[in-house]
Design an enzyme around this catalytic site. Structure first.
Site, PDB file in Angstrom:
ATOM      1  N   GLY A   1       0.768  -1.237   0.000  1.00 38.48           N
ATOM      2  CA  GLY A   1       0.000   0.000   0.000  1.00 38.48           C
ATOM      3  C   GLY A   1       0.799   1.287   0.000  1.00 38.48           C
ATOM      4  O   GLY A   1       0.374   2.283  -0.575  1.00 38.48           O
TER       5      GLY A   1
ATOM      6  N   VAL B   1     -11.184   3.681   1.426  1.00 38.04           N
ATOM      7  CA  VAL B   1     -10.613   4.502   0.362  1.00 38.04           C
ATOM      8  C   VAL B   1      -9.727   3.661  -0.553  1.00 38.04           C
ATOM      9  O   VAL B   1      -9.246   2.596  -0.150  1.00 38.04           O
ATOM     10  CB  VAL B   1      -9.787   5.679   0.937  1.00 38.04           C
ATOM     11  CG1 VAL B   1     -10.660   6.603   1.766  1.00 38.04           C
ATOM     12  CG2 VAL B   1      -8.604   5.170   1.744  1.00 38.04           C
TER      13      VAL B   1
ATOM     14  N   ASP C   1      -5.551   1.818  10.280  1.00 30.53           N
ATOM     15  CA  ASP C   1      -6.978   1.547  10.475  1.00 30.53           C
ATOM     16  C   ASP C   1      -7.142   0.964  11.884  1.00 30.53           C
ATOM     17  O   ASP C   1      -7.210   1.719  12.855  1.00 30.53           O
ATOM     18  CB  ASP C   1      -7.394   0.589   9.347  1.00 30.53           C
ATOM     19  CG  ASP C   1      -8.864   0.240   9.327  1.00 30.53           C
ATOM     20  OD1 ASP C   1      -9.690   1.148   9.469  1.00 30.53           O
ATOM     21  OD2 ASP C   1      -9.201  -0.945   9.157  1.00 30.53           O
TER      22      ASP C   1
HETATM   23  P1  IMP Z   1      -4.821  -2.060  10.035  1.00 25.11           P
HETATM   24  O1  IMP Z   1      -3.861  -3.179  10.286  1.00 25.11           O
HETATM   25  O2  IMP Z   1      -6.234  -2.433  10.370  1.00 25.11           O
HETATM   26  O3  IMP Z   1      -4.403  -0.755  10.685  1.00 25.11           O
HETATM   27  O4  IMP Z   1      -4.881  -1.842   8.478  1.00 25.11           O
HETATM   28  C1  IMP Z   1      -3.829  -1.279   7.852  1.00 25.11           C
HETATM   29  C2  IMP Z   1      -3.666  -1.718   6.428  1.00 25.11           C
HETATM   30  O5  IMP Z   1      -4.884  -2.115   5.810  1.00 25.11           O
HETATM   31  C3  IMP Z   1      -3.184  -0.508   5.656  1.00 25.11           C
HETATM   32  O6  IMP Z   1      -1.784  -0.540   5.579  1.00 25.11           O
HETATM   33  C4  IMP Z   1      -3.841  -0.648   4.324  1.00 25.11           C
HETATM   34  O7  IMP Z   1      -2.971  -1.301   3.439  1.00 25.11           O
HETATM   35  C5  IMP Z   1      -5.063  -1.469   4.578  1.00 25.11           C
HETATM   36  N1  IMP Z   1      -6.256  -0.591   4.667  1.00 25.11           N
HETATM   37  C6  IMP Z   1      -6.854  -0.091   5.768  1.00 25.11           C
HETATM   38  N2  IMP Z   1      -7.885   0.693   5.449  1.00 25.11           N
HETATM   39  C7  IMP Z   1      -7.929   0.708   4.098  1.00 25.11           C
HETATM   40  C8  IMP Z   1      -8.767   1.390   3.149  1.00 25.11           C
HETATM   41  O8  IMP Z   1      -9.689   2.158   3.460  1.00 25.11           O
HETATM   42  N3  IMP Z   1      -8.476   1.154   1.845  1.00 25.11           N
HETATM   43  C9  IMP Z   1      -7.475   0.335   1.423  1.00 25.11           C
HETATM   44  N4  IMP Z   1      -6.661  -0.298   2.275  1.00 25.11           N
HETATM   45  C10 IMP Z   1      -6.894  -0.118   3.604  1.00 25.11           C
HETATM   46 MG    MG Z   2      -0.822  -1.404   4.031  1.00 20.57          MG
END
Ligand code: IMP
Ligand code: MG
Length: 172
Positions: free
Chosen positions: A37, A149, A99
């Site tokens: 990402g 997003v 996130d």
């Molecule tokens: P977390 O581990 O839940 O904090 O998610 C983090 C990872 O999930 C980020 O590095 C993104 O690659 C992916 N991610 C989280 N939210 C989104 C979004 O709205 N769109 C696309 N990828 C997301």
């Molecule tokens: Mg990511």
């Protein structure tokens, strides 16, 4: 697709972040981007850091947690090894979106296990309402609400990473 942040808005914010980072970090830092990402963000931030007078080394870690769904699977995996040669080095960990916080917390723990020096964290987008694990973010591009997003490197089921802007793909 509704545009949330245009390419122009992102570019301005990335330049401002780079100036802040260049003022704060020691000059021998390593920027570690989280793939996939953060690929576009790291490319733009690296060049903005050069304009701001910094000259970071650049490394990547590859994590996966999402799969094809909009909700994280909750299980974060390291796909490649942590880059070598980071022992004792100041590190700026860079992700596209924080996130739940699981990915960046996991990446930070992996780096610490490898004996890095001081650690700073940077995310282009922060979704504080979605947080499940407390993480300290030192540099944030934009805060966003409860939306999914895509674009500027981020995907939904591997699509839209090429978009030059960040768009809203729907509610979470
Ligand atoms: P977390 O581990 O839940 O904090 O998610 C983090 C990872 O999930 C980020 O590095 C993104 O690659 C992916 N991610 C989280 N939210 C989104 C979004 O709205 N769109 C696309 N990828 C997301
Ligand atoms: Mg990511």
């Amino acid at each position: 697709m509704r545009v949330l942040f245009s390419a122009t808005e992102i570019a301005a914010r990335v330049d401002a972040l780079a100036a802040e980072i260049a003022r704060t970090l020691p000059n021998d830092f390593v920027m570690v981007g989280v793939l996939k990402g953060a690929w576009v963000f790291v490319a733009d931030l690296g060049r903005a850091l050069d304009r701001a007078g910094a000259h970071p080394e650049i490394e990547f870690m590859r994590l996966a947690s999402y799969g094809p769904a909009k909700e994280s699977s909750g299980v974060v995996q390291l796909i490649d090894d942590v880059p070598t040669g980071l022992a004792g080095r100041p590190v700026l960990l860079v992700d596209d979106i924080v996130d739940t916080g699981r990915s960046i917390a996991y990446a930070a723990a992996q780096l610490r296990q490898h004996g890095i020096g001081d650690l700073w964290t940077c995310a282009l987008l922060d979704k504080p309402q979605r947080r499940e694990i407390a993480v300290a973010l030192d540099f944030v591009g934009f805060k966003v609400g409860n939306v999914f997003v895509v674009g500027y490197g981020t995907d939904h089921a591997e699509k839209y990473r090429h978009l030059p802007y960040i768009g809203i793909c729907g509610l979470m």
